[in-house]
Design an enzyme around this catalytic site. Structure first.
Site, PDB file in Angstrom:
ATOM      1  N   LYS A 192     -30.742 -42.085  71.344  1.00 19.16           N
ATOM      2  CA  LYS A 192     -31.602 -41.787  72.493  1.00 19.16           C
ATOM      3  C   LYS A 192     -32.345 -40.506  72.157  1.00 19.16           C
ATOM      4  O   LYS A 192     -31.804 -39.410  72.293  1.00 19.16           O
ATOM      5  CB  LYS A 192     -30.757 -41.625  73.753  1.00 19.16           C
ATOM      6  CG  LYS A 192     -31.426 -42.101  75.035  1.00 19.16           C
ATOM      7  CD  LYS A 192     -32.659 -41.332  75.425  1.00 19.16           C
ATOM      8  CE  LYS A 192     -32.317 -40.008  76.059  1.00 19.16           C
ATOM      9  NZ  LYS A 192     -33.508 -39.114  76.157  1.00 19.16           N
ATOM     10  N   GLU A 268     -23.686 -29.811  69.623  1.00 15.95           N
ATOM     11  CA  GLU A 268     -24.435 -28.621  69.178  1.00 15.95           C
ATOM     12  C   GLU A 268     -25.268 -28.191  70.364  1.00 15.95           C
ATOM     13  O   GLU A 268     -26.238 -28.869  70.721  1.00 15.95           O
ATOM     14  CB  GLU A 268     -25.357 -28.953  68.003  1.00 15.95           C
ATOM     15  CG  GLU A 268     -24.668 -29.590  66.800  1.00 15.95           C
ATOM     16  CD  GLU A 268     -23.862 -28.626  65.972  1.00 15.95           C
ATOM     17  OE1 GLU A 268     -23.800 -27.426  66.317  1.00 15.95           O
ATOM     18  OE2 GLU A 268     -23.257 -29.069  64.988  1.00 15.95           O
ATOM     19  N   CYS A 302     -32.572 -23.736  67.969  1.00 14.92           N
ATOM     20  CA  CYS A 302     -31.322 -23.280  68.587  1.00 14.92           C
ATOM     21  C   CYS A 302     -30.817 -22.000  67.938  1.00 14.92           C
ATOM     22  O   CYS A 302     -30.110 -21.227  68.561  1.00 14.92           O
ATOM     23  CB  CYS A 302     -30.274 -24.371  68.476  1.00 14.92           C
ATOM     24  SG  CYS A 302     -30.074 -24.930  66.779  1.00 14.92           S
ATOM     25  N   GLU A 404     -30.259 -18.187  77.797  1.00 11.68           N
ATOM     26  CA  GLU A 404     -31.131 -18.740  76.760  1.00 11.68           C
ATOM     27  C   GLU A 404     -32.520 -19.037  77.343  1.00 11.68           C
ATOM     28  O   GLU A 404     -32.634 -19.732  78.348  1.00 11.68           O
ATOM     29  CB  GLU A 404     -30.529 -20.037  76.203  1.00 11.68           C
ATOM     30  CG  GLU A 404     -31.362 -20.639  75.086  1.00 11.68           C
ATOM     31  CD  GLU A 404     -30.838 -22.004  74.608  1.00 11.68           C
ATOM     32  OE1 GLU A 404     -30.588 -22.876  75.454  1.00 11.68           O
ATOM     33  OE2 GLU A 404     -30.711 -22.171  73.383  1.00 11.68           O
TER      34      GLU A 404
HETATM   35  P1  NAD Z   1     -31.561 -31.362  76.869  1.00 13.53           P
HETATM   36  O1  NAD Z   1     -30.093 -31.164  76.965  1.00 13.53           O
HETATM   37  O2  NAD Z   1     -32.365 -31.233  78.089  1.00 13.53           O
HETATM   38  O3  NAD Z   1     -31.873 -32.809  76.292  1.00 13.53           O
HETATM   39  C1  NAD Z   1     -31.324 -33.266  75.075  1.00 13.53           C
HETATM   40  C2  NAD Z   1     -31.187 -34.765  75.131  1.00 13.53           C
HETATM   41  O4  NAD Z   1     -30.215 -35.113  76.108  1.00 13.53           O
HETATM   42  C3  NAD Z   1     -32.454 -35.496  75.530  1.00 13.53           C
HETATM   43  O5  NAD Z   1     -32.551 -36.675  74.752  1.00 13.53           O
HETATM   44  C4  NAD Z   1     -32.217 -35.815  76.988  1.00 13.53           C
HETATM   45  O6  NAD Z   1     -32.937 -36.918  77.455  1.00 13.53           O
HETATM   46  C5  NAD Z   1     -30.736 -36.087  76.987  1.00 13.53           C
HETATM   47  N1  NAD Z   1     -30.075 -35.939  78.277  1.00 13.53           N
HETATM   48  C6  NAD Z   1     -30.383 -35.089  79.293  1.00 13.53           C
HETATM   49  N2  NAD Z   1     -29.528 -35.248  80.310  1.00 13.53           N
HETATM   50  C7  NAD Z   1     -28.637 -36.198  79.942  1.00 13.53           C
HETATM   51  C8  NAD Z   1     -27.499 -36.799  80.573  1.00 13.53           C
HETATM   52  N3  NAD Z   1     -27.102 -36.439  81.801  1.00 13.53           N
HETATM   53  N4  NAD Z   1     -26.825 -37.763  79.899  1.00 13.53           N
HETATM   54  C9  NAD Z   1     -27.198 -38.131  78.651  1.00 13.53           C
HETATM   55  N5  NAD Z   1     -28.272 -37.607  78.022  1.00 13.53           N
HETATM   56  C10 NAD Z   1     -28.977 -36.639  78.651  1.00 13.53           C
HETATM   57  O7  NAD Z   1     -32.048 -30.377  75.725  1.00 13.53           O
HETATM   58  P2  NAD Z   1     -33.565 -30.120  75.256  1.00 13.53           P
HETATM   59  O8  NAD Z   1     -34.256 -29.358  76.330  1.00 13.53           O
HETATM   60  O9  NAD Z   1     -34.136 -31.399  74.771  1.00 13.53           O
HETATM   61  O10 NAD Z   1     -33.343 -29.183  73.979  1.00 13.53           O
HETATM   62  C11 NAD Z   1     -33.250 -27.795  74.032  1.00 13.53           C
HETATM   63  C12 NAD Z   1     -31.807 -27.337  74.006  1.00 13.53           C
HETATM   64  O11 NAD Z   1     -31.162 -27.841  72.844  1.00 13.53           O
HETATM   65  C13 NAD Z   1     -31.638 -25.852  73.933  1.00 13.53           C
HETATM   66  O12 NAD Z   1     -30.617 -25.456  74.799  1.00 13.53           O
HETATM   67  C14 NAD Z   1     -31.212 -25.599  72.491  1.00 13.53           C
HETATM   68  O13 NAD Z   1     -30.475 -24.430  72.274  1.00 13.53           O
HETATM   69  C15 NAD Z   1     -30.416 -26.809  72.213  1.00 13.53           C
HETATM   70  N6  NAD Z   1     -30.326 -27.058  70.779  1.00 13.53           N
HETATM   71  C16 NAD Z   1     -29.144 -26.801  70.127  1.00 13.53           C
HETATM   72  C17 NAD Z   1     -29.042 -26.994  68.758  1.00 13.53           C
HETATM   73  C18 NAD Z   1     -27.770 -26.704  68.009  1.00 13.53           C
HETATM   74  O14 NAD Z   1     -27.643 -27.122  66.879  1.00 13.53           O
HETATM   75  N7  NAD Z   1     -26.814 -26.003  68.602  1.00 13.53           N
HETATM   76  C19 NAD Z   1     -30.151 -27.471  68.044  1.00 13.53           C
HETATM   77  C20 NAD Z   1     -31.328 -27.709  68.739  1.00 13.53           C
HETATM   78  C21 NAD Z   1     -31.405 -27.514  70.103  1.00 13.53           C
END
Ligand code: NAD
Length: 500
Positions: A192, A268, A302, A404
């Site tokens: 997804k 992550e 991230c 963040e």
């Molecule tokens: P997000 O959590 O909003 O979304 C990530 C994914 O999860 C998307 O595909 C989204 O549609 C899905 N999602 C959202 N709610 C969900 C639910 N209830 N059930 C299942 N899936 C769901 O994150 P984002 O805004 O896309 O990305 C930014 C975030 O990602 C930041 O917090 C960043 O720090 C983090 N990030 C972490 C790493 C790492 O390696 N630690 C790497 C990249 C990004």
């Protein structure tokens, strides 16, 4: 199987929105609803995404299960490693198309998509081909007190059907970082992608199919999180594990979704990463390094630095140097090779980042660079652009220093002693990455080891060896990815004991 009729992921003729479909059991299929994909560079609609409903997610999980139970599940490790190398070659053949997909969705500079995102996608497959082909498990010759002897050895079995949920910041890189070890380990997957970045995953599905990945082994469903494809997938009884990269609050929702069936998770999550700069550091290198760690990908990595602690004697020089670097970044169209910095991913994300710009001012920040929305002209002002920003005058008690932001911004804060610097850096509920800048290598090791983070760099940042552990502590995640660490999540070991 792919047919030209169902293959809809080729880069669009300019100005024509594409249809971005789900990929289930080897076919591109429509969704139950649709939503627009907006170009963050100028606000234009560039695609129409087919949102998967419960039915499509059911079909995708069923296709993955059927593929797992088929010949894929009996493929040898050697054959899977060969296939992974073939996938890497196929990615390189479609390199330009993948760059176009990634740039179209994110607005990031083309040079960045080439050098980082798409290059790493191919490397991810090669690296895990090597890892899976060369990583063994424990074996013990057991000798009991009564004289019996036995051979204990462990074998790895795939988890089964793995849900892969990824964010929008490095869409293809983070997806392939999970997909490569999942396939190397013999799993089948349902992916997804983020609703903001549906294109590269969809194109990758086509590339994988062309490279010989059997139908149903890799499925892609599009949509949002809550009440949409993300939640339907993570709550699905047919999945055997979830690997997720994204926000901490989403990780928490996913944990709740899998809790009733006690499925393993690999997370992550977010970060509020610190850098510590000692007065003995090579200042030019530190300023250049901090400009990169704060502003790369418009701060949407991230690992990006959002807190910079500087030893007091060099504080003013560092602050001025970094503010100057922030002002020199070139915002512009992705195809312009001089562009260093793209827009934020969306207007919604810009509104969030701007709310932190307001909050920081209310909390007493001095804005040393940026602080607002630039006027760029050239048709770009419908995009989600933001100025690279630097704050001083804040401390660890401020929300802007604790939460963040995920944008091109950091707070720069002075310190007096090494112990204080370590305490300030570790004063966070997150624990993803840290950077130490010093010319004293003994101190570099000492401080790096005391950082309460999964990754601790010295005099560099985001220099990766794909065999090394990657992940976070505290609110930054659960588990580690990279080399054999990934294999540990994507497989279940079975111990076999044979009396000799
Ligand atoms: P997000 O959590 O909003 O979304 C990530 C994914 O999860 C998307 O595909 C989204 O549609 C899905 N999602 C959202 N709610 C969900 C639910 N209830 N059930 C299942 N899936 C769901 O994150 P984002 O805004 O896309 O990305 C930014 C975030 O990602 C930041 O917090 C960043 O720090 C983090 N990030 C972490 C790493 C790492 O390696 N630690 C790497 C990249 C990004």
């Amino acid at each position: 199987a792919l047919t030209s009729q169902t293959t809809t992921t080729a880069p669009p003729a300019s100005g024509t929105p594409r249809d971005i479909r789900n990929f289930i059991g080897g076919d591109f299929v429509d969704g139950v609803a649709g939503f627009d994909k907006i170009d963050p560079v100028d606000g234009a609609v560039i695609g129409r995404v087919h949102e998967a409903g419960r039915h499509e997610v059911d079909r995708a999980v069923a296709a993955a299960r059927a593929a797992f139970d088929g010949p894929w599940g009996r493929m040898s490790v050697g054959d899977r490693a060969t296939l992974l190398r073939r996938i890497a070659d196929a990615i390189e053949r479609r390199f330009d198309d993948l760059v176009a997909a990634e740039v179209g969705d994110t607005g990031k500079p083309e040079t960045l998509a080439r050098d980082l995102d798409v290059a790493r996608a191919a490397m991810n497959f090669r690296s895990f081909a090597d890892t899976v082909a060369s990583t063994g498990l424990d074996s013990f010759l057991t000798e009991l007190a009564d004289g019996r002897r036995a051979l204990n050895y462990a074998i790895r079995k795939p988890l089964g059907v793995v849900a892969i949920i990824v964010p929008w910041n490095l869409p293809l890189l983070l997806l392939t970082w999970k997909l490569a070890p999942a396939l190397a380990s013999g799993n089948t997957v349902v992916i997804k992608p983020s609703e903001e970045t549906p294109s590269s995953a969809t194109l990758l599905a086509e590339i994988l199919s062309e490279a010989g990945v059997p139908d149903g082994v890799v499925n892609v469903v599009h949509g949002f999180g809550e009440d949409s494809a993300g939640a339907f997938l993570t709550g699905h009884p047919g999945i055997d594990g979830v690997t997720f990269t994204g926000e901490t609050s989403t990780g928490s929702a996913i944990m709740r979704a899998v809790a009733p069936r006690v499925r393993p998770v690999s997370f992550e999550l977010g970060g509020k990463n610190a850098a510590v700069v000692f007065a003995d550091a090579d200042l030019d290198a530190a300023i250049a390094g901090l400009a990169r760690s704060t502003y790369l990908n418009t701060g949407q990595v991230c690992l990006c630095t959002e807190r910079i602690y500087v030893e007091r004697p060099i504080f003013d020089e560092m602050a001025a140097g970094l503010a100057e670097q922030a002002r020199r970044l070139r915002l512009g169209r992705p195809e312009n090779p001089a562009t260093t910095t793209g827009p934020l991913i969306s207007q919604a994300h810009r509104a969030k980042v701007l709310s932190y710009f307001d909050l920081a001012r209310e909390e007493g920040a001095t804005v040393l660079a940026g602080g607002g929305v630039p006027t760029l002209g050239d048709g770009l002002d419908g995009g989600s652009w933001i100025e690279p920003t630097l704050w001083s005058g804040l401390d660890n008690s401020n929300r802007a220093v604790r939460e963040e932001v995920f944008g091109p911004v950091a707070a720069i804060i002075p310190f007096d002693t090494e112990a204080e610097a370590i305490a300030l850096a570790n004063d966070t509920d997150y624990g993803l990455a840290a950077v130490t800048w010093t010319s004293d290598l003994t101190r570099g090791h000492r401080v790096a080891q005391r950082m309460r983070t999964g990754m601790s760099w010295v005099n560099t940042w985001y220099l990766r060896d794909l065999r090394s552990p990657f992940g976070g502590m505290g609110l930054s995640g659960i588990g580690r990815e990279g080399g054999h660490h990934s294999l540990e999540f994507y497989t279940e070991p079975t111990n076999v004991c044979v009396q000799l």
